[in-house]
Write an enzyme that holds these catalytic residues in place. Structure first.
Site, PDB file in Angstrom:
ATOM      1  CB  ALA A   1      -0.914   0.006   1.220  1.00  0.00           C
ATOM      2  CD  GLU A   2       3.115   2.582   4.435  1.00  0.00           C
ATOM      3  OE1 GLU A   2       3.978   3.435   4.661  1.00  0.00           O
ATOM      4  OE2 GLU A   2       2.694   1.777   5.283  1.00  0.00           O
ATOM      5  CG  MET A   3       7.485   3.889  -0.258  1.00  0.00           C
ATOM      6  SD  MET A   3       8.871   4.178   0.867  1.00  0.00           S
ATOM      7  CE  MET A   3      10.198   4.526  -0.280  1.00  0.00           C
TER       8      MET A   3
END
Lengths: 143, 341
Positions: free
Chosen positions: B133-135
């Site tokens: 979901a982030e990087m």
């Protein structure tokens, strides 16, 4: 402070057996030991302060005090089936849990003044912690 | 006569209280004094080489799958190392579930993430990089990307000669750079160091409330105004927080106590950005939380603060902001130029 000032503290001498937090002092079975009753002016137990259970049923091999957001012991050694009493003498709530594969418990929220006894049924070396305060760690060796 | 004696006795009593109050206030101020040094991880000592390397990695968007998102995209130094949003934004510009916590003073945190699931910065550092979901970066791919740049090879050799470029050494370098992000001296610090005019009378009254009727000190203690403890303070949210991580229902809705340093610039507040202003935050506490539920901390109860007291607390909180020198951005390594044909 104001709340504490409204409390009346009664001390009674009795033999084994203990009162639950909900029991009234006059219902005590005087069977030995020392019991402290901390009540509000109307005799009801104040929230957040529970009676210290010092009767035979609540015997503990080791007592561990929580104060200053610390367990005052770093290590505790007990036999299999031995008991540890966790006593919150802090101004804030605590929790005590162990999440090891071999042995798990979680006492939930433990208010100031609360005393909880945990029976360690499985031999091993465990890290006991407070879910609220990450620095609070106690190593318990059960053998 | 009796009245005179009583008057004198009472007068002496109040004088004694006043005199006794000064050491109390001094001791209280001292408990918030800035430390002399930054806590370190013995297994990863702070060195100029590891800090410089970590800074490059922190600002390098090539640590993300898209090549567009660096740690600093969310932990933006221009916004007190946050993003100014209610919740973070990750891969594909999708909103995340929780707000971006500041990096300021993380060296003093004893747990990381809102639910405290990482206990060291080294454990924390790779999680947002590999989070889908982030990087959304595959860590093996990250190593390949870094190895394609000779300047990184050199940087890792200097900082971690025993490791070279590995997942662990990336985490260690990031952690060490983050340890150096420390909020500077604020008006509050000058006041506790004896500069009486550094903060207003209202802020001084706010400090007393913070440590008294407001009961803020119970968790927001020490120089960093956090004891890294976890509580359900009654934020409107279904997020189970630490309970979901530990698997204990009794720990549902518990989140980490954040630092209050530079708090005036870090709106919106709480783990989900649900409180827009500092006044809103104090109103939440004044009500005893926005929601009633079993997990609500026993320490959260109506405070009966009046408007002036709320204003004093806000004035005090504003004195915790430092005016730090702008951070310089690192020039980032580039891949070897392709040999000309």
């Amino acid at each position: 402070m104001k709340r504490l000032a409204t409390l009346s503290i009664l001390a009674a001498i009795a033999c084994s057996g203990f009162l639950s937090a909900q029991s009234k002092p006059e219902e005590a079975q005087p069977t030995g030991g020392i019991q402290l009753f901390i009540t509000a002016e109307d005799g009801s137990p104040p929230s957040g302060l529970r009676l210290a259970k010092l009767g035979a049923d609540e015997f503990a091999n080791v007592e561990v005090i929580q104060a200053g957001k610390r367990f005052l012991k770093k290590e505790a050694y007990i036999p299999v089936g031995g008991k540890i009493a966790f006593i919150n003498k802090d101004r804030v709530s605590h929790n005590v849990y162990c999440h090891s594969t071999a042995f798990k418990f979680n006492i939930g929220s433990q208010g100031p003044g609360d005393r909880h006894v945990v029976v360690f049924t499985t031999p091993g070396k465990y890290v006991v912690r407070c879910a609220l305060h990450i620095d609070m760690r106690l190593v318990v060796v059960v053998k | 006569m009796k009245t005179a004696i009583l008057g004198t006795t009472l007068g002496s009593f109040f004088l004694a209280c006043l005199i006794a109050d000064e050491p109390r206030l001094d001791a209280l101020k001292h408990s918030y004094a800035r430390p002399d040094s930054v806590p370190q991880n013995e297994a990863n000592p702070l060195t100029p080489e590891s800090i410089a390397l970590g800074k490059k990695l922190f600002f390098d968007p090539r640590l993300s799958n898209s090549g567009m998102v660096s740690c600093a995209s969310c932990h933006n130094p221009s916004l007190d190392w946050e993003d100014g949003l209610a919740v973070g934004v990750g891969e594909g510009h999708k909103k995340l579930g929780r707000s971006t916590p500041t990096i300021l003073n993380v060296a003093w945190n004893r747990a990381h993430f809102w639910d405290g699931r990482a206990e060291t910065l080294e454990d924390q550092a790779l999680e947002p990089i590999k989070s889908k979901a982030e990087m959304n970066m595959d860590l093996d791919q990250m190593i390949e990307v870094l190895k394609s740049m000779p300047e990184y090879e050199k940087g890792f050799q200097q900082a971690y000669p025993e490791h070279g470029i590995t997942k662990n050494s990336v985490a260690m370098a990031l952690a060490n750079f983050e340890r150096t992000i420390v909020s500077g001296e604020a008006p509050f610090d000058r006041w506790i160091n004896g500069e009486e005019d550094a903060i207003s009378e209202s802020a001084k009254a706010g400090f007393e409330l913070f440590n008294g009727k407001g009961e803020c000190f119970k968790c927001h203690s020490g120089w960093n105004f956090s004891d890294s403890s976890f509580h359900d303070i009654g934020v409107l949210s279904d997020d189970k927080g630490r309970g979901a991580f530990l698997g204990f229902e009794s720990m549902n809705h518990l989140f980490k106590t954040p630092t209050l340093r530079n708090i005036a610039g870090r709106a919106p507040y709480m783990h989900n950005g649900s409180e827009a202003t500092l006044e809103d935050v104090i109103e939440l506490y004044n009500q005893g939380g926005r929601v009633e539920r079993e997990t609500l901390s026993a320490d959260i109860k109506p405070l009966n603060l009046d408007e002036k007291e709320i204003g004093d607390l806000v004035e005090f909180l504003k004195t915790l902001s430092s005016e730090d020198a702008p951070i310089t951005l690192p020039a980032l390594p580039r891949p070897e130029p392709l040999a000309s044909l």
